[in-house]
Design a protein around this motif. Structure first.
Motif, PDB file in Angstrom:
ATOM      1  N   LEU A 150      33.470 -15.892  94.069  1.00 34.13           N
ATOM      2  CA  LEU A 150      34.774 -16.430  94.584  1.00 34.13           C
ATOM      3  C   LEU A 150      35.475 -17.256  93.563  1.00 34.13           C
ATOM      4  O   LEU A 150      36.785 -17.045  93.440  1.00 34.13           O
ATOM      5  N   GLU A 151      34.764 -18.163  92.951  1.00 32.93           N
ATOM      6  CA  GLU A 151      35.307 -19.231  92.011  1.00 32.93           C
ATOM      7  C   GLU A 151      35.851 -18.469  91.010  1.00 32.93           C
ATOM      8  O   GLU A 151      37.195 -18.720  90.479  1.00 32.93           O
ATOM      9  N   ARG A 152      35.161 -17.395  90.370  1.00 31.34           N
ATOM     10  CA  ARG A 152      35.730 -16.758  89.174  1.00 31.34           C
ATOM     11  C   ARG A 152      37.047 -15.944  89.549  1.00 31.34           C
ATOM     12  O   ARG A 152      37.834 -15.781  88.854  1.00 31.34           O
ATOM     13  N   ALA A 153      36.810 -15.223  90.670  1.00 32.38           N
ATOM     14  CA  ALA A 153      37.899 -14.423  91.032  1.00 32.38           C
ATOM     15  C   ALA A 153      39.307 -15.141  91.503  1.00 32.38           C
ATOM     16  O   ALA A 153      40.316 -14.724  91.095  1.00 32.38           O
ATOM     17  N   ALA A 154      39.077 -16.360  91.902  1.00 31.66           N
ATOM     18  CA  ALA A 154      40.284 -17.141  92.237  1.00 31.66           C
ATOM     19  C   ALA A 154      40.915 -17.796  91.196  1.00 31.66           C
ATOM     20  O   ALA A 154      42.180 -18.389  91.202  1.00 31.66           O
ATOM     21  N   ALA A 155      40.193 -17.862  89.866  1.00 29.32           N
ATOM     22  CA  ALA A 155      40.649 -18.587  88.823  1.00 29.32           C
ATOM     23  C   ALA A 155      41.253 -17.717  87.780  1.00 29.32           C
ATOM     24  O   ALA A 155      41.868 -18.199  86.601  1.00 29.32           O
ATOM     25  N   VAL A 156      41.451 -16.566  87.946  1.00 31.89           N
ATOM     26  CA  VAL A 156      42.145 -15.403  86.930  1.00 31.89           C
ATOM     27  C   VAL A 156      43.347 -15.384  87.116  1.00 31.89           C
ATOM     28  O   VAL A 156      43.742 -15.798  88.118  1.00 31.89           O
ATOM     29  N   GLU A 157      44.040 -14.868  85.828  1.00 36.14           N
ATOM     30  CA  GLU A 157      45.402 -14.524  86.046  1.00 36.14           C
ATOM     31  C   GLU A 157      45.690 -13.616  87.023  1.00 36.14           C
ATOM     32  O   GLU A 157      45.184 -12.759  87.348  1.00 36.14           O
ATOM     33  N   LEU A 158      47.081 -13.719  87.582  1.00 35.84           N
ATOM     34  CA  LEU A 158      47.437 -12.808  88.748  1.00 35.84           C
ATOM     35  C   LEU A 158      47.648 -11.333  88.280  1.00 35.84           C
ATOM     36  O   LEU A 158      47.355 -10.388  88.881  1.00 35.84           O
TER      37      LEU A 158
END
Length: 651
Positions: A150-158
């Motif tokens: 979740l942390e990595r998924a929430a931090a990626v570019e749109l």
């Protein structure tokens, strides 16, 4: 007539064709592993086992080192205890079967019996310790893996979230956390089965070297049966997974609140039930096919095992008759063979399961790497403390995979800060894309976005986002309390009643909160007990309050009055003008051009290009696109109503 299926293809039900347009074969990333798993054999299992065990231990070590140590120590000790137990059994049998009075034989066997009891008790304690530590490890491993996901998924570019290939990786990787948890149990059982097998094989070698091949001969049939059936189940699962999801979708529609009115008015219930039954029956036929094949495979394995068992006991009998082996040794050998056979069966099954779960943990690891590469950069050039303007300089942007025409094409315009700037144009003109670039959600393909000379592409993106508040037309309606729905606008700030009250007042949302059963503590989700549903207009006001709570220096509002009546619309625009007069920049997107008349500057977009700019008065006088659209809207209110059509009397 159902279409004839190719050999090996699953049957496609008529319901599947009618409701979903054909066979449900959505690739969730499962099928890429089909061949890899079906090629799994005994040699491959032995080759891959160290890597699988290393991956499991690494996950456990990250989650809870102490529990990981306990599990490893307990399982290794259990295997050694089993070896000692088998040797104790041999000693007991040797003394009980030897000559002499029964009392003397029992007395001689007593130390070995005590050793057997001690080993059994020790094994039980070790099993309890392993169970406790594994129970601690499993949820921690799943939590750590899920948090990282979740942390990595929430931090990626749109742009990454909107990219099909990356989103497919998100879909497959979501199963990795559960797989990581299950790998702990499987790995624990693999260790236990492996050490038990080694212990039994070692004892057999000590008793008589010829007994070791007998162990493999008895075990191979059941191992082959387990591996064959596991491969069939795996292939069937991944072939039918989407079919099963579709069945759950149909059943869910029958109880979904949003579909309930139409289901009752249009009588859709029997229709959905009929197709749910048809699809379920098709899935049941597949399960029956698997059961039939499993029964046939099991029967073959049983015959093979029976023949191997006869050969084993015939060999033991020959060794006894020839005097090569004592009766007590033969008894111990039988126990060791059965123990080793059971351990080898377990080893094959658990390595099977461990290998399957490891594939999806591998997807999770792949996501971690790719998400890190596509994450929003940390740090960058500082933005000016009090910039005067934001300047778009020859900005071009196109969504990946979209048409040849860019969403924005060589746009050059200026947004003066501390003013109301309106973006006007027909659907698809690029207005929403422009504000997403302004908010730092995308970066231009060409051109620059300058904050008083600082390029947004090299600026601190997190600091840029911190200055922006955005209220989109389809803003998220969070299934939480009304208080959280407002405060989530700036979740990092302390939640104070003063800030909350000010935000509600600025948005004109006090009456909305006052009408709620529990005020700000009312849960805004009807699918939970005590939940409450808001109207579109009420949600719109809470959304504006959320934007006000954020207190960004730039407020982007996209169709802010779409769900409001005429009087409420006027009130909202009064609030927006008040925010701008207090120094906040308002970037307004709206199709209601009468609401734009108080803007300080209007930019008109047309098919991704800047068509015209100026004050509302200048644009009306210019006779361009803005004036045309304004006139069309005004005529809707000034044009005379059509004459009523006369009705005919009589039948």
């Amino acid at each position: 007539m159902a279409k004839k299926q190719d050999k090996g293809d699953p049957e496609v039900s008529e319901s599947e064709r009618l409701l979903f347009g054909g066979p449900l074969r959505y690739d969730m990333g499962w099928n890429q592993y089909r061949e890899a798993f079906l090629e799994l054999n005994f040699r491959a299992m032995v080759t891959r086992l160290p890597a699988l065990m290393g991956s499991s231990f690494k996950l456990a070590w990250q989650a809870d080192r102490r529990a990981a140590r306990i599990v490893m120590a307990a399982e290794v000790s259990r295997g050694l205890a089993q070896a000692v137990g088998l040797l104790a059994v041999n000693s007991v049998l040797g003394r009980l079967i030897s000559g002499g009075p029964i009392a003397d034989r029992l007395r001689d066997a007593a130390p070995a019996l005590v050793a057997m009891a001690a080993v059994t008790l020790f094994g039980a304690l070790l099993r309890a310790a392993s169970t406790y530590a594994t129970g601690r490890l499993e949820p921690k491993v799943e939590r750590v893996a899920t948090e990282l996901y979740l942390e990595r998924a929430a931090a990626v570019e749109l742009a990454a979230i909107e990219d099909h290939a990356f989103h497919k990786l998100l879909d497959t990787a979501q199963y990795g956390a559960g797989s990581a948890r299950r790998m702990i149990s499987y790995a624990t059982r693999v260790v236990n089965a492996g050490i038990s097998l080694i212990a039994a094989a070692s004892v057999l070698t000590v008793l008589h070297p010829a007994l070791l091949p007998l162990l493999a001969t008895m075990t191979l049939p059941s191992a082959w049966s387990a591996l064959t059936n596991a491969r069939r189940r795996y292939e069937s699962f991944h072939t039918w997974v989407q079919h099963a999801r579709a069945g759950h979708l149909i059943s869910g529609l029958l109880t979904e609140p949003a579909a309930a009115p139409e289901i009752r008015v249009h009588g859709v219930g029997p229709f959905l039930l009929r197709h749910f039954r048809a699809m379920s029956e098709t899935a049941e036929a597949e399960q029956a096919r698997l059961a039939r094949l499993a029964a046939r495979t099991g029967l073959i394995a049983a015959v093979w095992t029976g023949l191997a068992t006869v050969a084993t006991y015939t060999t033991l009998g020959g060794l006894l008759l020839s005097g090569t082996m004592a009766l007590s040794v033969a008894g111990t050998a039988v126990i060791a063979i059965r123990t080793g056979s059971s351990s080898l069966d377990s080893l094959v099954l658990e390595v099977n399961a461990l290998h399957e779960e490891a594939l999806f943990v591998g997807d999770l690891q792949k996501l971690y790497v790719e998400a890190a590469e596509r994450a929003i950069p940390i740090g960058g050039d500082p933005l000016p403390e009090d910039p005067r303007e934001i300047h778009f300089e020859n900005v071009t942007f196109n969504y990946p995979g979209e048409s040849a025409r860019p969403a924005l094409d060589d746009i050059t315009l200026t947004l003066p800060l501390g003013r109301i700037v309106a973006l006007v144009g027909e659907n698809g003109s690029g207005k929403t894309t422009l504000v997403k670039l302004l908010a730092g959600l995308y970066t231009p393909d060409r051109g620059r976005i300058l904050w008083d000379g600082v390029d947004a592409a090299t600026a601190d993106r997190h600091a840029l986002a911190d200055r922006v508040a955005m209220l989109a037309q389809d803003f998220k309606r969070w299934p939480f309390t009304a208080r959280v729905n407002v405060a989530i606008g700036r979740s990092s700030a302390p939640l104070t009643e003063e800030r909350m009250a000010t935000s509600l007042t600025e948005a004109g949302a006090e009456d909305v909160v006052a009408d709620l059963p529990r005020g700000l503590d009312t849960l805004l989700a009807r699918n939970f007990s005590g939940g409450h549903e808001l109207s579109g207009g009420q949600w719109q006001r809470l959304g504006i309050a959320r934007a006000a709570y954020r207190r960004g220096s730039i407020l982007i509002v996209d169709e802010p009055t779409a769900a409001l009546d005429a009087r409420a619309e006027l009130e909202v625009f009064e609030k927006i003008r008040a925010l701008a007069s207090a120094g906040q920049t308002v970037v307004l997107i709206t199709h209601r051009l009468a609401s734009v008349r108080h803007a300080d500057l209007v930019h008109v977009l047309d098919q991704g290009r800047l068509a015209e700019s100026g004050t509302p008065e200048e644009l009306l006088a210019g006779g361009g696109i803005y004036a045309e659209l304004y006139t069309l809207q005004a005529e809707q209110f000034t044009a005379p109503l059509p004459a009523p059509v006369p009705t005919q009397k009589g039948g």
